[in-house]
Design a protein around this motif. Structure first.
Motif, PDB file in Angstrom:
ATOM      1  N   LYS A 141       0.837  -1.197   0.000  1.00  0.00           N
ATOM      2  CA  LYS A 141       0.000   0.000   0.000  1.00  0.00           C
ATOM      3  C   LYS A 141       0.872   1.248   0.000  1.00  0.00           C
ATOM      4  N   HIS A 142       0.511   2.188  -0.859  1.00  0.00           N
ATOM      5  CA  HIS A 142       1.212   3.471  -0.910  1.00  0.00           C
ATOM      6  C   HIS A 142       1.017   4.175   0.433  1.00  0.00           C
ATOM      7  N   ARG A 143       2.124   4.622   1.014  1.00  0.00           N
ATOM      8  CA  ARG A 143       2.080   5.378   2.260  1.00  0.00           C
ATOM      9  C   ARG A 143       3.313   6.269   2.319  1.00  0.00           C
ATOM     10  N   TRP A 144       3.405   7.068   3.346  1.00  0.00           N
ATOM     11  CA  TRP A 144       4.481   8.047   3.463  1.00  0.00           C
ATOM     12  C   TRP A 144       5.860   7.394   3.367  1.00  0.00           C
ATOM     13  N   ALA A 145       6.058   6.252   4.009  1.00  0.00           N
ATOM     14  CA  ALA A 145       7.385   5.618   4.080  1.00  0.00           C
ATOM     15  C   ALA A 145       7.853   5.021   2.759  1.00  0.00           C
ATOM     16  N   ASN A 146       6.964   4.823   1.799  1.00  0.00           N
ATOM     17  CA  ASN A 146       7.400   4.213   0.532  1.00  0.00           C
ATOM     18  C   ASN A 146       7.073   5.083  -0.681  1.00  0.00           C
ATOM     19  N   GLN A 147       6.903   6.380  -0.435  1.00  0.00           N
ATOM     20  CA  GLN A 147       6.543   7.261  -1.550  1.00  0.00           C
ATOM     21  C   GLN A 147       7.761   7.962  -2.139  1.00  0.00           C
ATOM     22  N   ASN A 148       7.566   8.473  -3.335  1.00  0.00           N
ATOM     23  CA  ASN A 148       8.570   9.299  -4.000  1.00  0.00           C
ATOM     24  C   ASN A 148       8.156  10.769  -3.849  1.00  0.00           C
ATOM     25  N   PRO A 149       8.951  11.708  -4.348  1.00  0.00           N
ATOM     26  CA  PRO A 149       8.587  13.129  -4.201  1.00  0.00           C
ATOM     27  C   PRO A 149       7.327  13.537  -4.969  1.00  0.00           C
ATOM     28  N   PHE A 150       6.787  12.652  -5.796  1.00  0.00           N
ATOM     29  CA  PHE A 150       5.617  12.976  -6.618  1.00  0.00           C
ATOM     30  C   PHE A 150       4.321  12.412  -6.033  1.00  0.00           C
ATOM     31  N   ASN A 151       4.380  12.021  -4.748  1.00  0.00           N
ATOM     32  CA  ASN A 151       3.205  11.495  -4.040  1.00  0.00           C
ATOM     33  C   ASN A 151       2.650  10.213  -4.631  1.00  0.00           C
ATOM     34  N   SER A 152       3.535   9.377  -5.135  1.00  0.00           N
ATOM     35  CA  SER A 152       3.138   8.042  -5.569  1.00  0.00           C
ATOM     36  C   SER A 152       4.186   7.064  -5.043  1.00  0.00           C
ATOM     37  N   MET A 153       3.943   5.794  -5.245  1.00  0.00           N
ATOM     38  CA  MET A 153       4.836   4.771  -4.714  1.00  0.00           C
ATOM     39  C   MET A 153       6.161   4.760  -5.469  1.00  0.00           C
ATOM     40  N   PHE A 154       7.247   4.738  -4.719  1.00  0.00           N
ATOM     41  CA  PHE A 154       8.592   4.677  -5.278  1.00  0.00           C
ATOM     42  C   PHE A 154       8.716   3.417  -6.131  1.00  0.00           C
ATOM     43  N   TRP A 155       9.356   3.535  -7.288  1.00  0.00           N
ATOM     44  CA  TRP A 155       9.449   2.413  -8.230  1.00  0.00           C
ATOM     45  C   TRP A 155      10.112   1.182  -7.606  1.00  0.00           C
ATOM     46  N   ALA A 156      11.091   1.381  -6.728  1.00  0.00           N
ATOM     47  CA  ALA A 156      11.793   0.240  -6.132  1.00  0.00           C
ATOM     48  C   ALA A 156      10.893  -0.556  -5.197  1.00  0.00           C
ATOM     49  N   VAL A 157       9.960   0.106  -4.542  1.00  0.00           N
ATOM     50  CA  VAL A 157       9.000  -0.605  -3.683  1.00  0.00           C
ATOM     51  C   VAL A 157       8.099  -1.473  -4.547  1.00  0.00           C
ATOM     52  N   GLN A 158       7.664  -0.941  -5.679  1.00  0.00           N
ATOM     53  CA  GLN A 158       6.876  -1.743  -6.610  1.00  0.00           C
ATOM     54  C   GLN A 158       7.695  -2.947  -7.079  1.00  0.00           C
ATOM     55  N   GLY A 159       8.978  -2.714  -7.343  1.00  0.00           N
ATOM     56  CA  GLY A 159       9.860  -3.799  -7.785  1.00  0.00           C
ATOM     57  C   GLY A 159      10.003  -4.892  -6.748  1.00  0.00           C
ATOM     58  N   MET A 160      10.074  -4.510  -5.461  1.00  0.00           N
ATOM     59  CA  MET A 160      10.192  -5.529  -4.403  1.00  0.00           C
ATOM     60  C   MET A 160       8.948  -6.414  -4.356  1.00  0.00           C
ATOM     61  N   ALA A 161       7.773  -5.797  -4.467  1.00  0.00           N
ATOM     62  CA  ALA A 161       6.529  -6.572  -4.447  1.00  0.00           C
ATOM     63  C   ALA A 161       6.417  -7.442  -5.696  1.00  0.00           C
ATOM     64  N   ALA A 162       6.788  -6.881  -6.837  1.00  0.00           N
ATOM     65  CA  ALA A 162       6.719  -7.635  -8.094  1.00  0.00           C
ATOM     66  C   ALA A 162       7.673  -8.823  -8.057  1.00  0.00           C
ATOM     67  N   GLU A 163       8.889  -8.598  -7.546  1.00  0.00           N
ATOM     68  CA  GLU A 163       9.863  -9.693  -7.470  1.00  0.00           C
ATOM     69  C   GLU A 163       9.404 -10.778  -6.498  1.00  0.00           C
ATOM     70  N   LEU A 164       8.799 -10.375  -5.375  1.00  0.00           N
ATOM     71  CA  LEU A 164       8.302 -11.362  -4.414  1.00  0.00           C
ATOM     72  C   LEU A 164       7.275 -12.283  -5.059  1.00  0.00           C
ATOM     73  N   ALA A 165       6.417 -11.728  -5.909  1.00  0.00           N
ATOM     74  CA  ALA A 165       5.391 -12.546  -6.567  1.00  0.00           C
ATOM     75  C   ALA A 165       5.997 -13.596  -7.498  1.00  0.00           C
ATOM     76  N   THR A 166       7.206 -13.356  -7.991  1.00  0.00           N
ATOM     77  CA  THR A 166       7.865 -14.358  -8.839  1.00  0.00           C
ATOM     78  C   THR A 166       8.799 -15.230  -8.004  1.00  0.00           C
ATOM     79  N   GLY A 167       9.645 -14.604  -7.230  1.00  0.00           N
ATOM     80  CA  GLY A 167      10.698 -15.310  -6.497  1.00  0.00           C
ATOM     81  C   GLY A 167      10.198 -16.264  -5.427  1.00  0.00           C
ATOM     82  N   ALA A 168       9.073 -15.948  -4.804  1.00  0.00           N
ATOM     83  CA  ALA A 168       8.542 -16.849  -3.773  1.00  0.00           C
ATOM     84  C   ALA A 168       8.204 -18.211  -4.374  1.00  0.00           C
TER      85      ALA A 168
END
Length: 151
Positions: free
Chosen positions: A39-66
């Motif tokens: 979930k997008h929140r203060w701790a994982n956002q970028n300066p543009f008020n959306s989710m930082f790309w690397a956080v999306q990458g961690m979730a995306a990788e977990l869905a494959t790597g698990a």
């Protein structure tokens, strides 16, 4: 396949704490499909008020790597796994809860069988698609996983 989602999320806390603190969690997994969300929140956002790309990458990788990790464990063999390449496409601002789904688990079994049979490393490309709560695709990640029999 008996998978303890709780054990995998506990693993995140101890072995991938940046993913855990960012809110990345595995929600579902079987032999062919895995779902992770964040979930997008203060701790994982970028300066543009959306989710930082690397956080999306961690979730995306977990869905494959698990799934890769679990099927290696199920094989009973000592096999290493590593992301060799990845690509990403960002199609919409990521806000709210983003859910990443990978449905490429069927590719893993053949790659593991080939590396066990031949002793040669194998690669597979797996796709993880992130959608927001409205069902709109916000990002698509592809990961090239390599599996190799340990000597």
């Amino acid at each position: 396949m008996a998978v303890s989602i709780g054990k995998i999320n506990t693993f995140l806390f101890f072995k991938l704490p940046s993913a855990w603190w960012s809110g990345v969690r595995l929600k579902f997994m079987d032999d062919t499909k895995a779902i992770a969300s964040v979930k997008h929140r203060w701790a994982n956002q970028n300066p543009f008020n959306s989710m930082f790309w690397a956080v999306q990458g961690m979730a995306a990788e977990l869905a494959t790597g698990a799934m890769v990790s679990h099927q290696i464990r199920e094989s009973g063999k000592k096999i290493s796994m590593l992301v060799q390449n990845n690509t990403a496409n960002f199609s919409k601002k990521a806000t709210g809860r983003i859910t990443f789904t990978c449905e490429d688990g069927h590719l893993i079994k053949d790659a593991l069988a080939k590396t066990i049979e031949t002793g040669e490393g194998q690669t597979i490309w797996m796709k993880s698609v992130g959608v927001n709560s409205d069902g709109v695709v916000v990002s698509t990640f592809k990961f090239e996983w390599t599996v190799r029999l340990k000597s």
